[in-house]
Scaffold this motif. Structure first.
Motif, PDB file in Angstrom:
ATOM      1  N   MET A   1      28.523  40.210  49.810  1.00 44.85           N
ATOM      2  CA  MET A   1      29.802  40.894  49.876  1.00 44.85           C
ATOM      3  C   MET A   1      30.094  41.487  51.249  1.00 44.85           C
ATOM      4  O   MET A   1      31.257  41.709  51.588  1.00 44.85           O
ATOM      5  CB  MET A   1      29.855  42.008  48.830  1.00 44.85           C
ATOM      6  CG  MET A   1      29.962  41.503  47.406  1.00 44.85           C
ATOM      7  SD  MET A   1      30.173  42.849  46.238  1.00 44.85           S
ATOM      8  CE  MET A   1      30.481  41.932  44.716  1.00 44.85           C
ATOM      9  N   SER A   2      29.084  41.720  52.039  1.00 47.49           N
ATOM     10  CA  SER A   2      29.284  42.451  53.291  1.00 47.49           C
ATOM     11  C   SER A   2      29.386  41.560  54.514  1.00 47.49           C
ATOM     12  O   SER A   2      29.417  42.052  55.634  1.00 47.49           O
ATOM     13  CB  SER A   2      28.126  43.442  53.499  1.00 47.49           C
ATOM     14  OG  SER A   2      26.904  42.737  53.619  1.00 47.49           O
ATOM     15  N   SER A   3      29.468  40.241  54.323  1.00 50.37           N
ATOM     16  CA  SER A   3      29.451  39.369  55.498  1.00 50.37           C
ATOM     17  C   SER A   3      30.391  38.189  55.318  1.00 50.37           C
ATOM     18  O   SER A   3      30.537  37.647  54.219  1.00 50.37           O
ATOM     19  CB  SER A   3      28.033  38.857  55.769  1.00 50.37           C
ATOM     20  OG  SER A   3      28.007  38.022  56.913  1.00 50.37           O
TER      21      SER A   3
ATOM     22  N   MET B   1      35.226  33.564  56.270  1.00 47.40           N
ATOM     23  CA  MET B   1      35.450  33.615  54.826  1.00 47.40           C
ATOM     24  C   MET B   1      34.344  34.470  54.231  1.00 47.40           C
ATOM     25  O   MET B   1      33.171  34.291  54.553  1.00 47.40           O
ATOM     26  CB  MET B   1      35.404  32.213  54.208  1.00 47.40           C
ATOM     27  CG  MET B   1      36.529  31.306  54.658  1.00 47.40           C
ATOM     28  SD  MET B   1      36.488  29.690  53.843  1.00 47.40           S
ATOM     29  CE  MET B   1      34.997  28.998  54.574  1.00 47.40           C
ATOM     30  N   ASN B   2      34.710  35.403  53.353  1.00 48.58           N
ATOM     31  CA  ASN B   2      33.706  36.258  52.755  1.00 48.58           C
ATOM     32  C   ASN B   2      32.760  35.428  51.890  1.00 48.58           C
ATOM     33  O   ASN B   2      33.193  34.602  51.076  1.00 48.58           O
ATOM     34  CB  ASN B   2      34.372  37.343  51.919  1.00 48.58           C
ATOM     35  CG  ASN B   2      33.352  38.262  51.266  1.00 48.58           C
ATOM     36  OD1 ASN B   2      33.087  38.132  50.085  1.00 48.58           O
ATOM     37  ND2 ASN B   2      32.764  39.147  52.045  1.00 48.58           N
ATOM     38  N   ALA B   3      31.471  35.648  52.050  1.00 43.84           N
ATOM     39  CA  ALA B   3      30.472  34.812  51.387  1.00 43.84           C
ATOM     40  C   ALA B   3      30.508  34.968  49.868  1.00 43.84           C
ATOM     41  O   ALA B   3      30.399  33.983  49.124  1.00 43.84           O
ATOM     42  CB  ALA B   3      29.082  35.152  51.920  1.00 43.84           C
ATOM     43  N   TYR B   4      30.675  36.209  49.372  1.00 43.49           N
ATOM     44  CA  TYR B   4      30.703  36.391  47.920  1.00 43.49           C
ATOM     45  C   TYR B   4      31.963  35.774  47.323  1.00 43.49           C
ATOM     46  O   TYR B   4      31.923  35.133  46.265  1.00 43.49           O
ATOM     47  CB  TYR B   4      30.625  37.868  47.534  1.00 43.49           C
ATOM     48  CG  TYR B   4      30.706  38.047  46.031  1.00 43.49           C
ATOM     49  CD1 TYR B   4      29.604  37.762  45.236  1.00 43.49           C
ATOM     50  CD2 TYR B   4      31.894  38.425  45.419  1.00 43.49           C
ATOM     51  CE1 TYR B   4      29.679  37.876  43.857  1.00 43.49           C
ATOM     52  CE2 TYR B   4      31.970  38.535  44.040  1.00 43.49           C
ATOM     53  CZ  TYR B   4      30.860  38.269  43.260  1.00 43.49           C
ATOM     54  OH  TYR B   4      30.947  38.364  41.898  1.00 43.49           O
ATOM     55  N   GLN B   5      33.106  35.962  47.981  1.00 39.59           N
ATOM     56  CA  GLN B   5      34.336  35.365  47.472  1.00 39.59           C
ATOM     57  C   GLN B   5      34.225  33.847  47.428  1.00 39.59           C
ATOM     58  O   GLN B   5      34.687  33.207  46.475  1.00 39.59           O
ATOM     59  CB  GLN B   5      35.504  35.792  48.362  1.00 39.59           C
ATOM     60  CG  GLN B   5      35.823  37.271  48.303  1.00 39.59           C
ATOM     61  CD  GLN B   5      36.796  37.699  49.377  1.00 39.59           C
ATOM     62  OE1 GLN B   5      37.514  36.874  49.940  1.00 39.59           O
ATOM     63  NE2 GLN B   5      36.830  38.980  49.686  1.00 39.59           N
TER      64      GLN B   5
ATOM     65  N   GLY C   1      36.267  38.455  41.134  1.00 45.03           N
ATOM     66  CA  GLY C   1      37.108  38.647  42.307  1.00 45.03           C
ATOM     67  C   GLY C   1      38.498  39.114  41.955  1.00 45.03           C
ATOM     68  O   GLY C   1      39.452  38.808  42.671  1.00 45.03           O
ATOM     69  N   ILE C   2      38.639  39.860  40.865  1.00 41.88           N
ATOM     70  CA  ILE C   2      39.962  40.286  40.399  1.00 41.88           C
ATOM     71  C   ILE C   2      39.929  41.774  40.110  1.00 41.88           C
ATOM     72  O   ILE C   2      38.954  42.297  39.559  1.00 41.88           O
ATOM     73  CB  ILE C   2      40.368  39.524  39.121  1.00 41.88           C
ATOM     74  CG1 ILE C   2      40.495  38.024  39.426  1.00 41.88           C
ATOM     75  CG2 ILE C   2      41.665  40.050  38.528  1.00 41.88           C
ATOM     76  CD1 ILE C   2      40.554  37.170  38.203  1.00 41.88           C
ATOM     77  N   GLN C   3      40.996  42.455  40.486  1.00 39.72           N
ATOM     78  CA  GLN C   3      41.166  43.859  40.157  1.00 39.72           C
ATOM     79  C   GLN C   3      42.500  43.993  39.442  1.00 39.72           C
ATOM     80  O   GLN C   3      43.525  43.508  39.927  1.00 39.72           O
ATOM     81  CB  GLN C   3      41.152  44.719  41.418  1.00 39.72           C
ATOM     82  CG  GLN C   3      41.145  46.210  41.135  1.00 39.72           C
ATOM     83  CD  GLN C   3      41.005  47.023  42.409  1.00 39.72           C
ATOM     84  OE1 GLN C   3      40.868  46.457  43.488  1.00 39.72           O
ATOM     85  NE2 GLN C   3      41.042  48.324  42.296  1.00 39.72           N
ATOM     86  N   LEU C   4      42.482  44.618  38.295  1.00 34.63           N
ATOM     87  CA  LEU C   4      43.662  44.655  37.440  1.00 34.63           C
ATOM     88  C   LEU C   4      44.866  45.233  38.184  1.00 34.63           C
ATOM     89  O   LEU C   4      44.812  46.342  38.696  1.00 34.63           O
ATOM     90  CB  LEU C   4      43.373  45.483  36.193  1.00 34.63           C
ATOM     91  CG  LEU C   4      44.467  45.490  35.133  1.00 34.63           C
ATOM     92  CD1 LEU C   4      44.620  44.121  34.510  1.00 34.63           C
ATOM     93  CD2 LEU C   4      44.177  46.524  34.065  1.00 34.63           C
TER      94      LEU C   4
END
Length: 585
Positions: free
Chosen positions: A199-201, A294-298, A564-567
């Motif tokens: 998430m941090s890279s 591009m974010n690795a976790y996404q 990867g979703i926030q309501l």
């Protein structure tokens, strides 16, 4: 009889062409002169066009000094600057829907953005060099030399959309392992440190595409690459090779090792490459044009969702006390009509999430008249969020990379919630549209076939928001780069899942919420709450509301964020920006 002798000259025809030459000479000389002048015209016009294009490129580099730069470029190419007829400033619209002739916008009315000139149209002209054809005067078919060239400096940015980088907790890590593992059909084992590293890279987009092309054997263009389907393992190993952070590379390699060789991922639903799409593979990694991240976790979670895995997280449940459960019965997604990661200029670069539908089963720890209550099903619909690059503002400063600003027009998704019985195909993939009229009452209680209780409730939709988010100096977020995410910015309505579902349970007390019949007859006050609130209604709604607040809300919050979703939110990242060099358009 003596034959008549003819003079020798009668048979000598060596001078017979002389009259023909005398008669046609003027035409032959005229044709030769026209051919010479026409050849000189086409050669000179080609040279003038090349010089005009060079002048347009020079002018587009700094539109504020366009005329001076165009004159200087003509002079350096051996032309008198007086041949410059006009220099026109405008905006270039990189919109594929517009005809090529309309993409140069001198009126600043067709293009999105901040109204600053980023394109220049240069016109030049001079008399053509003529010899014999000049005697024809106004009838001369050889025109004057003329050339027009348009150049634009196309600035680009990389963007991504998600719920954002999160504070990693044990419950979130469990949700990541449970939900992504259920999609993949494996027991995923990621530690807190692994999830934090992902998430941090950011990974370097250009190096990633080149490494993936090599792994899958693609030798064409990046458009050819992103039209393919690649194995998730190849995708993650390519990402690992493009990660600047060793911990991120190790986490990606770890996941790749757990997956194996299967799980195909269609790449077309993930990436939008804009003006990079026609570049041959292998050239991105070393070019500053592709220095976005591009974010690795996404990348991991969106790639997993793009694959064919069936989303069934029925084992991802939480117990409050024995017999009381909250579980995700199913998750359905809509079709992807926009990529999750996109790279390109303002006006044609957008990202989006897919629509999402959750089916939640709430199991209550209570009994009425000695008869257990069936689980209550709740459906949550989250419409797609999206964002478009509306402007890339590259200032003419020495610290251009630091001072650049990127503006996004973003919108969060509409959210609806329902209690009741949905259509049989509601959770298919891609999911069909759903409205309140499609929800039928669901039976949760039957006593000896005599007393029945049916529930149906619809929450008022949580409306999405839209607006402009700015990244860079003075903006809500900052611009990232390969290996380092910037600071994200969000747009949303601040809704909470518990609040949304609690409004559902409270609506059960309405006259059409919880219906109780005896012998299929509605007997007040059981089927109506217009009078005294029945004990039956209170026995169901009170624990249901409590269960939502204490268990469903935090559980679903983590599960949504694992996807990867926030309501009700759209969280955007600008993962890189590049102020371009002029190109002819």
């Amino acid at each position: 009889m003596t034959a008549i002798r003819r003079p020798a000259l009668w048979r000598d025809r060596r001078g017979a062409v002389a009259p023909m030459i005398a008669a046609l000479g003027a035409s032959l000389v005229g044709a030769a002169g026209f051919a010479l002048d026409a050849g000189l015209y086409y050669t000179a016009n080609r040279e003038l066009r090349v010089a005009t294009e060079a002048a347009a490129l020079a002018a587009a580099m700094n539109p504020a000094r366009a005329t001076a730069r165009a004159r200087d470029a003509l002079s350096r190419n051996g032309y008198n600057p007086a041949i410059l007829q006009s220099v026109e400033l405008g905006q270039y619209c990189p919109d594929a829907a517009l005809p090529s002739a309309q993409r140069f916008d001198p009126g600043f009315t067709r293009c999105p953005g901040n109204g600053r000139a980023n394109a220049v149209r240069v016109r030049t002209g001079k008399p053509s060099r003529q010899f014999l054809t000049r005697v024809l005067g106004s009838a001369n078919p050889i025109p004057a030399l003329a050339a027009t060239a348009t150049a634009a400096r196309i600035d680009e940015a990389g963007i991504g959309i998600s719920s954002g980088i999160l504070t990693v907790t044990n419950s979130l890590v469990n949700s990541v392992n449970d939900l992504l593992g259920a999609l993949l059909g494996i027991k995923l084992r990621l530690s807190t440190a692994d999830v934090e590293a992902l998430m941090s890279s950011n990974i370097d987009a250009g190096r990633f595409f080149d490494a993936l092309a090599e792994r899958v054997g693609e030798t064409g263009t990046y458009s050819d690459l992103t039209a393919r389907t690649a194995g998730l393992r190849d995708l993650l190993l390519a990402a690992a090779s493009a990660a600047d952070d060793p911990a991120t590379a190790a986490a990606l390699t770890l996941v790749a090792g757990q997956i194996g060789g299967g799980y195909p991922v269609p790449l077309s639903g993930l990436f939008g490459l804009g003006v990079w799409k026609d570049m041959p593979v292998g050239e991105a990694g070393d070019r500053p044009a592709l220095r976005a991240g591009m974010n690795a976790y996404q990348l991991l979670t969106f790639a997993v969702q793009s694959g064919g895995g069936a989303i069934d997280a029925s084992d991802a449940l939480s117990r409050v006390v024995s017999g009381t459960t909250v579980s995700i019965a199913a998750v359905a997604t809509g079709p992807m009509d926009r990529p999750r990661f996109s790279f390109g200029p303002a006006g044609e670069t957008s990202v989006g999430t897919s629509a999402l539908r959750l089916k939640l089963d709430l199991g209550l720890n209570l009994s009425i008249l000695g008869i257990g209550v069936e689980p209550v099903s709740v459906l949550i619909d989250i419409a797609a969020a999206r964002a478009d690059i509306s402007a890339i503002d590259c200032p003419d400063t020495a610290e251009q990379a630091r001072d650049t600003r990127v503006s996004l027009l973003a919108s969060s998704g509409l959210v609806n919630a329902y209690i009741g019985r949905p259509p049989a195909n509601a959770m298919s993939k891609p999911m069909p549209p759903l409205s309140a009229d499609d929800i039928a009452p669901a039976r949760i209680l039957t006593v000896l076939g005599l007393i029945n209780a049916d529930v149906r409730a619809v929450a008022q939709p949580v409306m999405g928001n839209s607006g402009t988010l700015t990244f860079g100096p003075g903006g809500q977020g900052t611009i990232g780069k390969p290996g380092m995410p910037g600071i994200s910015a969000s747009i949303g309505n601040g809704s909470q899942l518990g609040t949304l579902i609690a409004s559902l349970t409270s609506s059960l007390t309405a006259s059409n919420g919880l219906q109780v019949t005896v012998l299929n007859l509605c007997i007040p006050p059981l089927c109506s709450v217009s009078g005294t609130r029945s004990a039956l209604i209170a026995a169901i709604t009170a624990p249901l509301t409590g269960l939502v607040g204490t268990t469903a809300d935090p559980l679903l919050d983590n599960l949504l964020r694992a996807l990867g979703i926030q309501l009700g939110h759209a969280t955007l990242w600008v993962t890189g920006a590049r102020c371009g060099v002029p190109v002819l358009v």
